[in-house]
Write a protein that holds these residues in place. Structure first.
Motif, PDB file in Angstrom:
ATOM      1  N   MET A   1      -1.614 -13.047   4.170  1.00  0.00           N
ATOM      2  CA  MET A   1      -1.932 -12.433   2.889  1.00  0.00           C
ATOM      3  C   MET A   1      -1.854 -13.469   1.789  1.00  0.00           C
ATOM      4  SD  MET A   1      -0.153  -9.192   0.992  1.00  0.00           S
ATOM      5  CE  MET A   1      -1.240  -7.937   1.604  1.00  0.00           C
ATOM      6  N   MET A   6     -11.172 -10.879  -0.070  1.00  0.00           N
ATOM      7  CA  MET A   6     -11.567 -10.815   1.342  1.00  0.00           C
ATOM      8  C   MET A   6     -12.849 -11.603   1.594  1.00  0.00           C
ATOM      9  SD  MET A   6     -12.578  -6.802   1.442  1.00  0.00           S
ATOM     10  CE  MET A   6     -14.122  -6.185   0.782  1.00  0.00           C
ATOM     11  N   HIS A   9     -11.689 -15.078   2.177  1.00  0.00           N
ATOM     12  CA  HIS A   9     -11.103 -15.114   3.526  1.00  0.00           C
ATOM     13  C   HIS A   9     -12.214 -15.316   4.569  1.00  0.00           C
ATOM     14  CE1 HIS A   9      -7.177 -14.261   2.152  1.00  0.00           C
ATOM     15  NE2 HIS A   9      -7.166 -12.941   2.250  1.00  0.00           N
ATOM     16  N   MET A  29      -6.760 -10.785   7.812  1.00  0.00           N
ATOM     17  CA  MET A  29      -6.432 -11.679   6.696  1.00  0.00           C
ATOM     18  C   MET A  29      -6.480 -10.789   5.447  1.00  0.00           C
ATOM     19  SD  MET A  29      -9.059 -14.694   7.845  1.00  0.00           S
ATOM     20  CE  MET A  29      -8.566 -15.930   6.628  1.00  0.00           C
ATOM     21  N   LEU A  30      -5.316 -10.578   4.830  1.00  0.00           N
ATOM     22  CA  LEU A  30      -5.233  -9.594   3.758  1.00  0.00           C
ATOM     23  C   LEU A  30      -5.336 -10.229   2.385  1.00  0.00           C
ATOM     24  CD1 LEU A  30      -2.393  -7.327   5.192  1.00  0.00           C
ATOM     25  CD2 LEU A  30      -4.865  -7.139   5.502  1.00  0.00           C
ATOM     26  N   SER A  31      -5.859  -9.438   1.447  1.00  0.00           N
ATOM     27  CA  SER A  31      -6.069  -9.905   0.089  1.00  0.00           C
ATOM     28  C   SER A  31      -5.094  -9.207  -0.860  1.00  0.00           C
ATOM     29  CB  SER A  31      -7.513  -9.592  -0.306  1.00  0.00           C
ATOM     30  OG  SER A  31      -7.690  -9.822  -1.677  1.00  0.00           O
ATOM     31  N   LYS A  36       0.253  -8.117  -6.394  1.00  0.00           N
ATOM     32  CA  LYS A  36       1.049  -6.886  -6.480  1.00  0.00           C
ATOM     33  C   LYS A  36       1.973  -6.710  -5.272  1.00  0.00           C
ATOM     34  CE  LYS A  36      -2.667  -4.499  -7.592  1.00  0.00           C
ATOM     35  NZ  LYS A  36      -3.619  -3.399  -7.778  1.00  0.00           N
ATOM     36  N   VAL A  37       1.426  -6.991  -4.097  1.00  0.00           N
ATOM     37  CA  VAL A  37       2.232  -6.828  -2.886  1.00  0.00           C
ATOM     38  C   VAL A  37       3.271  -7.959  -2.798  1.00  0.00           C
ATOM     39  CG1 VAL A  37       2.194  -6.623  -0.373  1.00  0.00           C
ATOM     40  CG2 VAL A  37       0.342  -5.634  -1.723  1.00  0.00           C
TER      41      VAL A  37
ATOM     42  N   GLY B  14      -5.608  -3.803  -3.367  1.00  0.00           N
ATOM     43  CA  GLY B  14      -4.650  -2.899  -2.747  1.00  0.00           C
ATOM     44  C   GLY B  14      -3.431  -2.772  -3.619  1.00  0.00           C
ATOM     45  N   PHE B  48       2.456  -0.690   1.721  1.00  0.00           N
ATOM     46  CA  PHE B  48       1.355  -1.097   0.839  1.00  0.00           C
ATOM     47  C   PHE B  48       0.027  -0.927   1.560  1.00  0.00           C
ATOM     48  CE2 PHE B  48       2.551  -4.897   3.242  1.00  0.00           C
ATOM     49  CZ  PHE B  48       1.325  -5.346   3.700  1.00  0.00           C
ATOM     50  N   VAL B  49      -1.046  -0.886   0.794  1.00  0.00           N
ATOM     51  CA  VAL B  49      -2.387  -1.006   1.370  1.00  0.00           C
ATOM     52  C   VAL B  49      -3.008  -2.267   0.814  1.00  0.00           C
ATOM     53  CG1 VAL B  49      -3.012   1.391   1.857  1.00  0.00           C
ATOM     54  CG2 VAL B  49      -3.294   0.501  -0.447  1.00  0.00           C
ATOM     55  N   ALA B  50      -3.850  -2.919   1.600  1.00  0.00           N
ATOM     56  CA  ALA B  50      -4.518  -4.126   1.126  1.00  0.00           C
ATOM     57  C   ALA B  50      -5.866  -4.259   1.810  1.00  0.00           C
ATOM     58  CB  ALA B  50      -3.656  -5.355   1.410  1.00  0.00           C
ATOM     59  N   PRO B  51      -6.873  -4.706   1.035  1.00  0.00           N
ATOM     60  CA  PRO B  51      -8.154  -4.993   1.666  1.00  0.00           C
ATOM     61  C   PRO B  51      -8.063  -6.299   2.431  1.00  0.00           C
ATOM     62  CG  PRO B  51      -8.244  -5.514  -0.675  1.00  0.00           C
ATOM     63  CD  PRO B  51      -6.866  -4.983  -0.409  1.00  0.00           C
ATOM     64  N   GLY B  52      -8.927  -6.479   3.398  1.00  0.00           N
ATOM     65  CA  GLY B  52      -8.859  -7.719   4.163  1.00  0.00           C
ATOM     66  C   GLY B  52     -10.114  -7.976   4.960  1.00  0.00           C
ATOM     67  N   ILE B  59     -12.004  -4.783   5.952  1.00  0.00           N
ATOM     68  CA  ILE B  59     -11.142  -3.673   6.364  1.00  0.00           C
ATOM     69  C   ILE B  59     -10.126  -3.333   5.279  1.00  0.00           C
ATOM     70  CG2 ILE B  59     -11.330  -4.149   8.845  1.00  0.00           C
ATOM     71  CD1 ILE B  59      -8.627  -5.663   8.580  1.00  0.00           C
ATOM     72  N   VAL B  61      -6.056  -2.235   5.227  1.00  0.00           N
ATOM     73  CA  VAL B  61      -4.882  -2.169   6.099  1.00  0.00           C
ATOM     74  C   VAL B  61      -3.721  -1.526   5.364  1.00  0.00           C
ATOM     75  CG1 VAL B  61      -3.115  -3.593   7.214  1.00  0.00           C
ATOM     76  CG2 VAL B  61      -5.520  -4.136   7.543  1.00  0.00           C
ATOM     77  N   LEU B  63       0.344  -0.874   5.813  1.00  0.00           N
ATOM     78  CA  LEU B  63       1.457  -1.356   6.641  1.00  0.00           C
ATOM     79  C   LEU B  63       2.017  -0.247   7.533  1.00  0.00           C
ATOM     80  CD1 LEU B  63       3.413  -3.669   7.390  1.00  0.00           C
ATOM     81  CD2 LEU B  63       4.897  -2.892   5.530  1.00  0.00           C
TER      82      LEU B  63
END
Lengths: 132, 83
Positions: A1, A6, A9, A29-31, A36-37, B14, B48-52, B59, B61, B63
């Motif tokens: 991440m 994305m 990525h 592969m997260l964005s 925030k995360v 996300g 959390f949610v996250a684009p990827g 996608i 995702v 957790l």
């Protein structure tokens, strides 16, 4: 991440990572635009506006069993991460009946915590076992 | 597990799941020094949610969709650097 989109990525995977790993990176592969995360996990580097090198081992119950956070210039030891995952998996499988002392890796001696072990670790575990 | 995202021109984002986002954002700036203390071993990871991107697909995702599996979550400063 990372904070990259994305789309970036995809470019990285297509143009560089696929040259290192056959077929490209297999996992998501997260964005994290805006971090925030990263802030939620305490790894967002406010000064640089990027994520630090945080690594979290999360078990099947969603519980964090271990983490490591490094500043950007130093890379991780993937072998050590795998060792820790294997150790946590063994502890979980034995429901805590076995523990993995310093230097443990698969195949090496585990300890059985309990009253008989108190004061007797020295009989089973030698300091040389902390090193490979 | 990971839900495929429709591709558009907007850049999806996300964020945290399950708790009011504003509350967390406010808390995070207010308690900047304590941010690192929000995470403890032996406690639940924040959801959390996250684009990827994965294997040719965009996608989304979450957790908590991975409950029942071991998860290795890695953060890194940026694409085109080492990991």
């Amino acid at each position: 991440m990372s904070i990259d989109s994305m789309f970036v990525h995809k470019m990285w995977d297509d143009h560089e990572l696929a040259k290192m790993v056959d077929g490209g990176v297999p996992f998501p592969m997260l964005s994290d635009a805006g971090g925030k995360v990263g802030k939620l996990f305490g790894v967002f580097n406010e000064g640089a506006g990027v994520e630090n090198r945080g690594r979290f081992i999360i078990d099947p119950d969603g519980v964090i069993q271990g983490y490591e956070v490094l500043t950007p210039p130093v890379g991780r030891n993937v072998q050590e991460t795998l060792r820790q995952v294997q150790a946590f998996q063994l502890v979980r499988k034995t429901k805590g009946a076995e523990a993995t002392p310093s230097g443990w890796r698969p195949g090496k001696l585990t300890l059985k915590p309990g009253p008989d072990l108190v004061g007797n670790v020295w009989k089973e575990w030698k300091t040389s076992m902390a090193f490979d | 597990m990971a839900e495929e995202l429709p591709v558009g021109c907007a850049r999806p984002t996300g964020g945290p799941v399950g708790e009011p986002v504003e509350e967390i954002a406010k808390e995070a700036t207010k308690l900047k020094k304590e941010e690192g203390q929000m995470i403890h071993v032996g406690e639940k990871a924040p959801d959390f949610v996250a684009p990827g991107y994965q294997k040719g697909k965009f996608i989304s995702v979450k957790l908590s969709d991975y409950l029942g599996k071991w998860v290795l979550l890695c953060f890194y400063p940026g694409d085109f650097t080492f990991v």
